[in-house]
Design a protein around this motif. Structure first.
Motif, PDB file in Angstrom:
ATOM      1  N   TYR A 127      -3.971  -7.912  11.944  1.00 10.41           N
ATOM      2  CA  TYR A 127      -3.761  -6.531  12.379  1.00 10.41           C
ATOM      3  C   TYR A 127      -5.116  -5.895  12.652  1.00 10.41           C
ATOM      4  N   SER A 139      -1.707  -5.597  16.828  1.00 10.13           N
ATOM      5  CA  SER A 139      -1.668  -6.862  16.095  1.00 10.13           C
ATOM      6  C   SER A 139      -1.791  -8.016  17.081  1.00 10.13           C
ATOM      7  N   ILE A 176       1.566  -3.031  13.830  1.00 14.39           N
ATOM      8  CA  ILE A 176       2.131  -3.374  12.530  1.00 14.39           C
ATOM      9  C   ILE A 176       1.106  -4.161  11.716  1.00 14.39           C
ATOM     10  N   GLU A 192       7.349  -7.286   9.520  1.00 15.21           N
ATOM     11  CA  GLU A 192       7.050  -5.858   9.696  1.00 15.21           C
ATOM     12  C   GLU A 192       7.465  -5.143   8.424  1.00 15.21           C
ATOM     13  N   ARG A 198       9.770  -9.030  13.619  1.00 15.39           N
ATOM     14  CA  ARG A 198       9.791  -9.035  15.080  1.00 15.39           C
ATOM     15  C   ARG A 198       9.770 -10.495  15.541  1.00 15.39           C
ATOM     16  N   THR A 239      14.372  -8.383  17.550  1.00 17.33           N
ATOM     17  CA  THR A 239      14.087  -7.841  16.222  1.00 17.33           C
ATOM     18  C   THR A 239      15.123  -8.361  15.225  1.00 17.33           C
TER      19      THR A 239
END
Length: 389
Positions: A127, A139, A176, A192, A198, A239
């Protein structure tokens, strides 16, 4: 000894602690569920693929532009097998922090030496902050060759979320923590914190333009696409969202793939007391199985195992054949546990992050892990048998 093209030196070996650790307790697994959507961005993503074109993983690695180097720290770990650290720029960068680790052996197993698209790879998630003391802004993942057949190189790939429309497709940063990453089949799952995971498809790495400013992201008025000067971006395809009836939402600190049970395991980073940015309570670890015969989750998935843990400040988790490992960055310890044998505690590194299990048909199985510590960003590997109680 040579592993992945690196010559290794001996280190001081540290065995298990003489003090027995308390073990986890079972929680109702039915309290934890996932809802998945692998087609969330299909319309815009298909347009992005048509507009920008894709780059296969072997193409990305043919154009790898950073050098990995040997570990110079004495890690003092039992069963130490070697590893690498990032170049001086990444090793000392206070705005970027490595977090998760997975490998091509997670993706495809031991077949063909664990090669994906011709390469044996270690993947690390990062990140980015807007300053050394700033907040998160984006990220990325780093693809690292771990194969003596190829140069000791790595390439950074920016993670992006598709936006816009089919007529004017675009993408934006994903700000994230990217605390954990697992690669299974063609899919890359990135943790996340407050949501779940994700999902990205390693077959859909997009080519972008370089030469813009470091701040430019997405489609420009000229029709050119920039990505903070990254040549490649990996767009999100969907997701996986977590829910619970326990009354306390899961805090997704890190994840890891268990190929044997075909599941992803996760754990939480929490504190015993005194934390302001993290929960002050016992952490949990939960196992979520993939749908039968595929590398994706069903539209709705119920956990198959849930544990309450007696350890805190956990940044790493792994599971394989009913065994569990938990890495605590706060305690500098690695905890091993099975329901039958109980728990053992081992000395571990400072700044510890995620863990990935490396299966091998002819050599000892391994555990990969890494350190986020500025100036000591070692991605290292140890023999699993040295940490099995």
């Amino acid at each position: 000894m040579t592993v992945g093209g690196l010559v290794l030196t001996a280190t001081t070996l540290i065995g298990p602690s003489s003090a027995a650790a308390a073990g986890p307790t079972t929680l109702p697994a039915s309290q934890f569920t996932l809802t998945s959507n692998y087609h969330q961005f299909d319309t815009v993503l298909n347009s992005l693929v048509s507009t920008l074109g894709t780059a296969a993983v072997h193409t990305v690695m043919d154009n790898a532009n950073h050098d990995r180097v040997g570990i110079t720290d004495s890690l003092g770990l039992a069963g130490y097998e070697g590893g690498f650290r990032f170049d001086s720029g990444d090793n000392g960068d206070c705005t970027n922090y490595p977090q998760g680790v997975t490998t091509s052996r997670d993706a495809i197993g031991t077949a063909n030496s664990g090669n994906y698209d011709g390469h044996q790879l270690v993947v690390v998630s990062w990140y980015t902050k807007d300053g050394c003391d700033g907040g998160g802004t984006r990220s990325r993942v780093t693809l690292v060759d771990w194969d003596a057949t190829y140069p000791n190189k790595y390439r950074k790939v920016l993670l992006v979320e598709p936006t816009g429309t089919a007529a004017t497709p675009n993408f934006k940063d994903i700000p994230i923590h990217a605390g954990g990453v697992s690669w299974y089949g063609d899919y890359l799952y990135v943790a996340e914190t407050g949501r779940g995971m994700r999902v990205f498809d390693m077959r859909k790495i997009l080519k972008t333009n370089t030469g813009g400013t470091a701040a430019q992201i997405g489609r420009q008025s000229s029709g050119v696409y920039y990505a903070h000067n990254y040549a490649y971006v990996l767009p999100q395809i969907g997701t996986v969202t977590a829910a619970t009836t326990s009354g306390t939402s899961l805090v997704w600190s890190t994840i890891s793939l268990d190929r044997v049970s075909r599941s992803i395991v996760m754990t939480e980073y929490t504190c015993a007391s005194g934390c302001t940015a993290y929960p002050n309570r016992a952490p949990r670890a939960v196992r979520f199985p993939f749908a039968a015969g595929v590398t994706t989750f069903a539209s709705t998935t119920t956990a198959s195992q849930a544990l309450q843990l007696p350890w805190y400040k956990l940044n790493g988790v792994a599971s394989h054949n009913g065994r569990w490992w938990f890495a605590s960055s706060g305690a500098k310890q690695l905890y091993y546990w099975t329901p039958a044998a109980g728990a053992s505690t081992y000395s571990w590194v400072g700044g510890a992050e995620s863990i990935s299990y490396w299966e091998d048909t002819t050599n000892p199985d391994l555990l990969w892990s890494l350190q986020e510590t500025l100036g000591h960003r070692n991605v290292f590997v140890v023999q699993q048998a040295s940490y099995d109680g």
